[in-house]
Design a protein around this motif. Sequence first.
Motif, PDB file in Angstrom:
ATOM      1  N   LYS A   1       0.780  -1.278   0.190  1.00  0.00           N
ATOM      2  CA  LYS A   1       0.016   0.010   0.138  1.00  0.00           C
ATOM      3  C   LYS A   1       0.634   1.238   0.100  1.00  0.00           C
ATOM      4  N   ASP A   2       2.087   1.144   0.406  1.00  0.00           N
ATOM      5  CA  ASP A   2       2.614   2.655   0.888  1.00  0.00           C
ATOM      6  C   ASP A   2       3.466   2.876  -0.402  1.00  0.00           C
ATOM      7  N   GLY A   3       3.399   1.914  -1.491  1.00  0.00           N
ATOM      8  CA  GLY A   3       3.939   2.385  -2.804  1.00  0.00           C
ATOM      9  C   GLY A   3       5.669   2.087  -2.879  1.00  0.00           C
ATOM     10  N   ARG A   4       6.346   1.990  -1.650  1.00  0.00           N
ATOM     11  CA  ARG A   4       7.878   1.935  -1.756  1.00  0.00           C
ATOM     12  C   ARG A   4       8.314   0.375  -1.453  1.00  0.00           C
ATOM     13  N   HIS A   5       7.298  -0.558  -1.030  1.00  0.00           N
ATOM     14  CA  HIS A   5       7.720  -2.005  -0.735  1.00  0.00           C
ATOM     15  C   HIS A   5       6.863  -2.981  -1.428  1.00  0.00           C
ATOM     16  N   GLY A   6       7.363  -4.225  -1.597  1.00  0.00           N
ATOM     17  CA  GLY A   6       6.535  -5.114  -2.417  1.00  0.00           C
ATOM     18  C   GLY A   6       7.375  -6.064  -2.809  1.00  0.00           C
TER      19      GLY A   6
END
Length: 158
Positions: A94-99
């Motif tokens: 969700k934060d756009g910086r992890h995955g």
Amino acid sequence: MANALVNRAATVNQATNFFRASFSFVRNLSTATPTTKDPSTKSSADGPKKPKRKKKKNLFEVAQFLPNWGLGYHMAKTHWTNVSYEITKINLYKDGRHGKAWGLAYRDGLPIADAPKKISGVHKRCWKYIANLKKAEGSLDQIKEAEESTLNPDVQAA
């Protein structure tokens, strides 16, 4: 009695004005720059300024500016030479910086394997976008066959 209060207030006001003036004079003396141009007294702040270090980016921070979150684009770690990944799938949190990310590994512009694999180290801050990587057309088997067919006539001619 009113005169006494007015006189007392005036003396207190004069005393505070005197202290304010003396403190501002001392402050101005302490912050004044020296008038001598002696290079030995030069402070370290006057020296050449170092540029700020640019914060490196993880894979997702690089991919967010590419179309479709970088799917189909090549990325590599900054310390890798002649190795990159073509991004095939991104599972973004969700934060756009992890995955998580998956991709096809390439070496010298040629794919290493046919199937995509999970990319390790995607959260480390050392990723870059490879802008001008020449893609080899076709699958790995087709490329190997093309290389073998070009090598065989040379061997037969000798």
